[in-house]
Scaffold this active site. Sequence first.
Site, PDB file in Angstrom:
ATOM      1  N   LYS A  28     -14.697  -4.498  -5.923  1.00 44.36           N
ATOM      2  CA  LYS A  28     -15.033  -3.157  -5.596  1.00 44.36           C
ATOM      3  C   LYS A  28     -13.837  -2.049  -6.416  1.00 44.36           C
ATOM      4  O   LYS A  28     -14.172  -0.995  -6.884  1.00 44.36           O
ATOM      5  CB  LYS A  28     -15.382  -2.571  -4.304  1.00 44.36           C
ATOM      6  CG  LYS A  28     -14.170  -2.837  -3.311  1.00 44.36           C
ATOM      7  CD  LYS A  28     -14.794  -2.630  -2.045  1.00 44.36           C
ATOM      8  CE  LYS A  28     -13.650  -3.171  -0.995  1.00 44.36           C
ATOM      9  NZ  LYS A  28     -14.250  -3.800   0.206  1.00 44.36           N
ATOM     10  N   LYS A  70       0.744  -1.328  -0.093  1.00 42.50           N
ATOM     11  CA  LYS A  70      -0.079  -0.135   0.006  1.00 42.50           C
ATOM     12  C   LYS A  70       0.832   1.355   0.027  1.00 42.50           C
ATOM     13  O   LYS A  70       0.341   2.460  -0.232  1.00 42.50           O
ATOM     14  CB  LYS A  70      -0.908   0.116   1.297  1.00 42.50           C
ATOM     15  CG  LYS A  70      -2.165  -0.863   0.963  1.00 42.50           C
ATOM     16  CD  LYS A  70      -3.412  -0.683   2.120  1.00 42.50           C
ATOM     17  CE  LYS A  70      -4.104  -1.857   1.735  1.00 42.50           C
ATOM     18  NZ  LYS A  70      -5.617  -1.459   2.786  1.00 42.50           N
ATOM     19  N   LYS A  94     -11.811 -11.267 -10.899  1.00 42.94           N
ATOM     20  CA  LYS A  94     -12.795 -11.306  -9.982  1.00 42.94           C
ATOM     21  C   LYS A  94     -13.616 -10.051  -9.820  1.00 42.94           C
ATOM     22  O   LYS A  94     -13.154  -8.833 -10.102  1.00 42.94           O
ATOM     23  CB  LYS A  94     -11.984 -11.469  -8.625  1.00 42.94           C
ATOM     24  CG  LYS A  94     -12.345 -12.773  -7.902  1.00 42.94           C
ATOM     25  CD  LYS A  94     -11.525 -13.141  -6.686  1.00 42.94           C
ATOM     26  CE  LYS A  94     -11.924 -11.998  -5.501  1.00 42.94           C
ATOM     27  NZ  LYS A  94     -11.479 -12.565  -4.287  1.00 42.94           N
TER      28      LYS A  94
HETATM   29  P1  AMP Z   1     -13.489  -7.851  -0.060  1.00 44.29           P
HETATM   30  O1  AMP Z   1     -14.531  -6.614   0.508  1.00 44.29           O
HETATM   31  O2  AMP Z   1     -13.146  -7.701  -1.270  1.00 44.29           O
HETATM   32  O3  AMP Z   1     -12.481  -7.574   0.975  1.00 44.29           O
HETATM   33  O4  AMP Z   1     -14.149  -9.167   0.060  1.00 44.29           O
HETATM   34  C1  AMP Z   1     -14.849  -9.563   1.258  1.00 44.29           C
HETATM   35  C2  AMP Z   1     -15.028 -11.259   1.154  1.00 44.29           C
HETATM   36  O5  AMP Z   1     -15.816 -11.214  -0.087  1.00 44.29           O
HETATM   37  C3  AMP Z   1     -13.806 -11.660   0.901  1.00 44.29           C
HETATM   38  O6  AMP Z   1     -13.722 -12.566   2.095  1.00 44.29           O
HETATM   39  C4  AMP Z   1     -14.170 -12.746  -0.281  1.00 44.29           C
HETATM   40  O7  AMP Z   1     -14.258 -14.033   0.186  1.00 44.29           O
HETATM   41  C5  AMP Z   1     -15.362 -12.318  -0.843  1.00 44.29           C
HETATM   42  N1  AMP Z   1     -15.274 -12.200  -2.392  1.00 44.29           N
HETATM   43  C6  AMP Z   1     -14.975 -10.812  -2.454  1.00 44.29           C
HETATM   44  N2  AMP Z   1     -15.030 -10.607  -3.992  1.00 44.29           N
HETATM   45  C7  AMP Z   1     -15.611 -11.887  -4.378  1.00 44.29           C
HETATM   46  C8  AMP Z   1     -15.902 -12.490  -5.777  1.00 44.29           C
HETATM   47  N3  AMP Z   1     -15.545 -11.677  -7.040  1.00 44.29           N
HETATM   48  N4  AMP Z   1     -16.186 -13.734  -5.849  1.00 44.29           N
HETATM   49  C9  AMP Z   1     -16.230 -14.555  -4.752  1.00 44.29           C
HETATM   50  N5  AMP Z   1     -15.986 -14.070  -3.290  1.00 44.29           N
HETATM   51  C10 AMP Z   1     -15.685 -12.750  -3.476  1.00 44.29           C
END
Ligand code: AMP
Length: 329
Positions: free
Chosen positions: A197, A111, A194
């Site tokens: 956000k 970061k 994937k």
């Molecule tokens: P994040 O907000 O990106 O840290 O994601 C929070 C949780 O959502 C993580 O623990 C991932 O397991 C799940 N996650 C995020 N993006 C995906 C995705 N595209 N497909 C499946 N699981 C996801």
Amino acid sequence: MPRVLSCIQPSGAVHLGNYLGALRNWVSGQDEADAFHGIVDLHALTSVQEPGVIGAQTVELAAVLFAVGLDPERATVFVQSHVPEHARLAWLMECTVSYGELSRMTQFKDKTAKGGTEFVPAGLFTYPALQAADILLYDTDQVPVGDDQRQHIEITRDIAVRFNQRYGEVFRLPEAVVPKAGARVMDLQEPSNKMSKSSSAESGIIYLMDAPSVITKKFKRAVTDSENEVRYDRAEKPGVSNLLDILAACTGGDPEALAGEFTQYGALKVAAAEAVVAMLEPIQSRYAELMEDRAELARLLGIGAGKAHAVASATYRRATEAIGFLPAG
Ligand code: AMP
Ligand code: TRP
């Protein structure tokens, strides 16, 4: 039952990948573990500085967690800043971890690698100490995390071992566990990446609270390929396979078998969109109800804060007694 802690930052809208990949398993796992779910707003302060924003995002995330089915009577859903022991134990953790150990955290190095003129809060550096406090406060057995967080669980264990050696057995040693695998949802516009956000285009992301018409439009525009054969093949046909995976995840079907039911991409897109809209419909209406009834949301979060505080304050007291601070007279 093992005590399991998952934490999520209130930093932006929840998308279909978060739901199918993680949140849905939180709900189905509520009776298999003594589950604690923290909305970690103190962590979000490392990246959000505008007044009011973190609170608004915290309310929205809480409403999502209850709307998808987390039950405050079975799982403990709480906001980190509602439990003052997080910040207090974090200081004790900062005095137990070394500057060198924190300097080796790859997330911090990544970061700050750009080395630009951007403001780097010291909290970004000491963040693993706060995370260690989150985990150790709850006598956590298991922390389900992805690879990017494993190093933070390791440092939490190192901190706990050092604290226990210095002051006596206070903390339980947590273990990182691989989260139960949900579906992996890819970006509708760039199906080799994937859904995330930080995706490049909004049109590639389905937000949990997108209106049905928006969801339908995003699926219609989903990137596929220039063939016209519906076949499940993640490597060769990532777009089509993603649609099949999403449809399967929503309907409980099997993506390979579902492929046989379609001859045209258009029909598959419509079916995937309809399945997502139908799955989200009850979640969206519960979310809307909760957002209209802030008193009810506050009540639900109050239940979680009460349960979290009971555990956290006992652990914090053990830690301060072991250190031997002079008690206030
Ligand atoms: P994040 O907000 O990106 O840290 O994601 C929070 C949780 O959502 C993580 O623990 C991932 O397991 C799940 N996650 C995020 N993006 C995906 C995705 N595209 N497909 C499946 N699981 C996801
Ligand atoms: N650092 C985690 C992340 O960025 C969030 C987090 C904070 C966390 N405290 C935690 C995860 C405790 C597991 C346990 O995703």
